[in-house]
Scaffold this motif. Structure first.
Motif, PDB file in Angstrom:
ATOM      1  N   ARG A 161      -7.005  -4.536  -1.730  1.00 20.66           N
ATOM      2  CA  ARG A 161      -7.472  -5.100  -0.455  1.00 20.66           C
ATOM      3  C   ARG A 161      -6.459  -4.854   0.659  1.00 20.66           C
ATOM      4  N   SER A 162      -5.178  -4.952   0.313  1.00 18.86           N
ATOM      5  CA  SER A 162      -4.151  -4.724   1.342  1.00 18.86           C
ATOM      6  C   SER A 162      -4.119  -3.261   1.766  1.00 18.86           C
ATOM      7  N   ILE A 163      -4.406  -2.343   0.851  1.00 18.13           N
ATOM      8  CA  ILE A 163      -4.487  -0.919   1.212  1.00 18.13           C
ATOM      9  C   ILE A 163      -5.632  -0.698   2.196  1.00 18.13           C
ATOM     10  N   LEU A 164      -6.789  -1.298   1.919  1.00 16.30           N
ATOM     11  CA  LEU A 164      -7.934  -1.160   2.833  1.00 16.30           C
ATOM     12  C   LEU A 164      -7.616  -1.725   4.207  1.00 16.30           C
ATOM     13  N   LEU A 165      -6.924  -2.870   4.247  1.00 21.47           N
ATOM     14  CA  LEU A 165      -6.558  -3.469   5.525  1.00 21.47           C
ATOM     15  C   LEU A 165      -5.571  -2.575   6.273  1.00 21.47           C
ATOM     16  N   THR A 166      -4.616  -2.002   5.551  1.00 23.90           N
ATOM     17  CA  THR A 166      -3.650  -1.091   6.168  1.00 23.90           C
ATOM     18  C   THR A 166      -4.348   0.135   6.735  1.00 23.90           C
ATOM     19  N   VAL A 167      -5.315   0.670   5.988  1.00 23.67           N
ATOM     20  CA  VAL A 167      -6.066   1.833   6.462  1.00 23.67           C
ATOM     21  C   VAL A 167      -6.860   1.471   7.711  1.00 23.67           C
ATOM     22  N   GLU A 168      -7.488   0.298   7.714  1.00 23.77           N
ATOM     23  CA  GLU A 168      -8.246  -0.152   8.887  1.00 23.77           C
ATOM     24  C   GLU A 168      -7.357  -0.219  10.118  1.00 23.77           C
ATOM     25  N   ILE A 169      -6.238  -0.901  10.001  1.00 21.70           N
ATOM     26  CA  ILE A 169      -5.323  -1.055  11.122  1.00 21.70           C
ATOM     27  C   ILE A 169      -4.828   0.304  11.599  1.00 21.70           C
ATOM     28  N   SER A 170      -4.473   1.160  10.646  1.00 25.88           N
ATOM     29  CA  SER A 170      -3.940   2.476  10.989  1.00 25.88           C
ATOM     30  C   SER A 170      -4.970   3.322  11.720  1.00 25.88           C
ATOM     31  N   THR A 217       3.373   8.593  10.963  1.00 21.97           N
ATOM     32  CA  THR A 217       4.309   7.555  11.400  1.00 21.97           C
ATOM     33  C   THR A 217       3.578   6.255  11.713  1.00 21.97           C
ATOM     34  N   THR A 218       2.416   6.357  12.336  1.00 20.08           N
ATOM     35  CA  THR A 218       1.642   5.155  12.658  1.00 20.08           C
ATOM     36  C   THR A 218       1.194   4.431  11.392  1.00 20.08           C
ATOM     37  N   VAL A 219       0.773   5.196  10.384  1.00 22.00           N
ATOM     38  CA  VAL A 219       0.376   4.578   9.109  1.00 22.00           C
ATOM     39  C   VAL A 219       1.550   3.804   8.524  1.00 22.00           C
ATOM     40  N   LYS A 220       2.726   4.417   8.516  1.00 21.07           N
ATOM     41  CA  LYS A 220       3.889   3.744   7.935  1.00 21.07           C
ATOM     42  C   LYS A 220       4.346   2.565   8.795  1.00 21.07           C
ATOM     43  N   MET A 221       4.170   2.684  10.109  1.00 21.77           N
ATOM     44  CA  MET A 221       4.553   1.576  10.991  1.00 21.77           C
ATOM     45  C   MET A 221       3.608   0.389  10.872  1.00 21.77           C
ATOM     46  N   SER A 222       2.460   0.580  10.247  1.00 20.07           N
ATOM     47  CA  SER A 222       1.562  -0.563  10.042  1.00 20.07           C
ATOM     48  C   SER A 222       2.231  -1.658   9.226  1.00 20.07           C
ATOM     49  N   SER A 223       3.293  -1.297   8.499  1.00 20.46           N
ATOM     50  CA  SER A 223       4.042  -2.302   7.741  1.00 20.46           C
ATOM     51  C   SER A 223       4.670  -3.345   8.657  1.00 20.46           C
ATOM     52  N   VAL A 266       0.055 -10.492   9.286  1.00 19.94           N
ATOM     53  CA  VAL A 266      -1.067  -9.697   8.783  1.00 19.94           C
ATOM     54  C   VAL A 266      -0.804  -9.371   7.316  1.00 19.94           C
ATOM     55  N   PHE A 267      -1.787  -9.605   6.466  1.00 20.78           N
ATOM     56  CA  PHE A 267      -1.578  -9.390   5.037  1.00 20.78           C
ATOM     57  C   PHE A 267      -1.899  -7.942   4.656  1.00 20.78           C
ATOM     58  N   GLU A 268      -1.089  -7.021   5.237  1.00 18.88           N
ATOM     59  CA  GLU A 268      -1.168  -5.629   4.809  1.00 18.88           C
ATOM     60  C   GLU A 268      -0.283  -5.472   3.577  1.00 18.88           C
ATOM     61  N   ILE A 269       0.130  -4.278   3.267  1.00 18.10           N
ATOM     62  CA  ILE A 269       0.795  -4.015   1.991  1.00 18.10           C
ATOM     63  C   ILE A 269       2.106  -4.784   1.854  1.00 18.10           C
ATOM     64  N   ILE A 270       2.954  -4.785   2.888  1.00 22.41           N
ATOM     65  CA  ILE A 270       4.267  -5.420   2.787  1.00 22.41           C
ATOM     66  C   ILE A 270       4.149  -6.925   2.615  1.00 22.41           C
ATOM     67  N   VAL A 314       4.455  -0.645  -3.920  1.00 20.30           N
ATOM     68  CA  VAL A 314       4.285  -0.473  -2.473  1.00 20.30           C
ATOM     69  C   VAL A 314       4.437   0.997  -2.090  1.00 20.30           C
ATOM     70  N   ALA A 315       5.459   1.644  -2.647  1.00 20.27           N
ATOM     71  CA  ALA A 315       5.662   3.068  -2.361  1.00 20.27           C
ATOM     72  C   ALA A 315       4.445   3.889  -2.786  1.00 20.27           C
ATOM     73  N   LEU A 316       3.883   3.559  -3.940  1.00 17.66           N
ATOM     74  CA  LEU A 316       2.696   4.275  -4.412  1.00 17.66           C
ATOM     75  C   LEU A 316       1.491   4.009  -3.516  1.00 17.66           C
ATOM     76  N   CYS A 317       1.388   2.784  -2.995  1.00 13.51           N
ATOM     77  CA  CYS A 317       0.274   2.450  -2.083  1.00 13.51           C
ATOM     78  C   CYS A 317       0.335   3.304  -0.826  1.00 13.51           C
ATOM     79  N   TYR A 318       1.521   3.412  -0.241  1.00 13.16           N
ATOM     80  CA  TYR A 318       1.648   4.239   0.968  1.00 13.16           C
ATOM     81  C   TYR A 318       1.425   5.711   0.656  1.00 13.16           C
ATOM     82  N   ALA A 319       1.835   6.136  -0.539  1.00 14.28           N
ATOM     83  CA  ALA A 319       1.579   7.526  -0.931  1.00 14.28           C
ATOM     84  C   ALA A 319       0.076   7.785  -1.023  1.00 14.28           C
TER      85      ALA A 319
END
Length: 226
Positions: free
Chosen positions: A19-28, A162-168, A175-179, A199-204
């Motif tokens: 769920r946190s991956i989906l939220l991170t993707v949405e925000i990104s 960079t924007t995807v990684k900055m979503s952290s 916001v309950f993203e990956i971090i 977490v590293a695998l999620c961002y990968a």
């Protein structure tokens, strides 16, 4: 250091991470769309070589905007918007604050990429297209846009990563993203190393598809040019 990794406890939270991956993707993605849209507008204005008297104020404002946003770190902008906008009567959720702040942070980089691409358009090729009888619309579709995309997309993809990684950074405003999710899992399992490995695998999982798409596009452009 003798440490035995135990991922079994972390695996129990796989759906939470999903769920946190989906939220991170949405925000990104929303941030990328917003930042790109602002970048197109600002970059287009900044690309004007000799702005007329009525365009100059827009050009000056766009230039000021670009340099101001280049100077402000994304975290500072995010925190400022989250705590200061409500004082100005603008109430935004932490989710939309993250989207807008990250979009604004991306926009000056996108604007400079678009400005450079527009400035480096092959004028001779466009003039030749018009001389061959192409209309303005046909020239735009068959020559201007393809050249613009060839010049813009590869550097843009780097900014998108960079924007995807900055979503952290959205974790600092709740916001309950990956971090933020990772911290909750650590509090429950006490498996810090395992969780941050996850977490590293999620961002990968998020970034690698972007990279593959960019590589495929660059390979296609190279084939077209040769």
């Amino acid at each position: 250091m003798d440490y035995a990794f135990d991922f079994a406890r972390v695996w129990e939270y796989r759906w939470v991470f999903g769920r946190s991956i989906l939220l991170t993707v949405e925000i990104s993605l929303l941030s990328i769309m917003l930042g790109t849209a602002i970048g197109v507008l600002v970059g287009g204005i900044r690309a004007i070589d000799k702005p007329s008297a009525w365009v100059w104020p827009l050009w000056a404002l766009s230039t000021f905007y670009v340099y101001l946003q280049l100077a402000i770190p994304a975290l500072v902008l995010l925190v400022w918007m989250y705590y200061c906008l409500p004082l100005l009567g603008i109430g935004l959720s932490s989710y939309w604050t993250a989207v807008i702040a990250l979009g604004i942070n991306l926009s000056p980089f996108a604007a400079e990429i678009f400005r450079s691409s527009l400035r480096n358009m092959p004028r001779g090729e466009l003039q030749a297209a018009r001389a061959m009888g192409y209309t303005e619309w046909q020239t735009l579709v068959h020559f201007t846009l393809p050249q613009f995309l060839r010049n813009s997309v590869p550097p843009l993809m780097g900014q998108y990563y960079t924007t995807v990684k900055m979503s952290s950074l959205a974790s600092v405003i709740g916001v309950f993203e990956i971090i933020n999710t990772a911290q909750e899992v650590i509090n429950s399992t006490y498996k810090t190393l395992e969780v941050y490995t996850a977490v590293a695998l999620c961002y990968a999982l998020i970034v690698i598809p972007f990279a593959l798409l960019a590589k495929r596009y660059e390979d296609r452009v190279f084939v077209e040019r040769t």
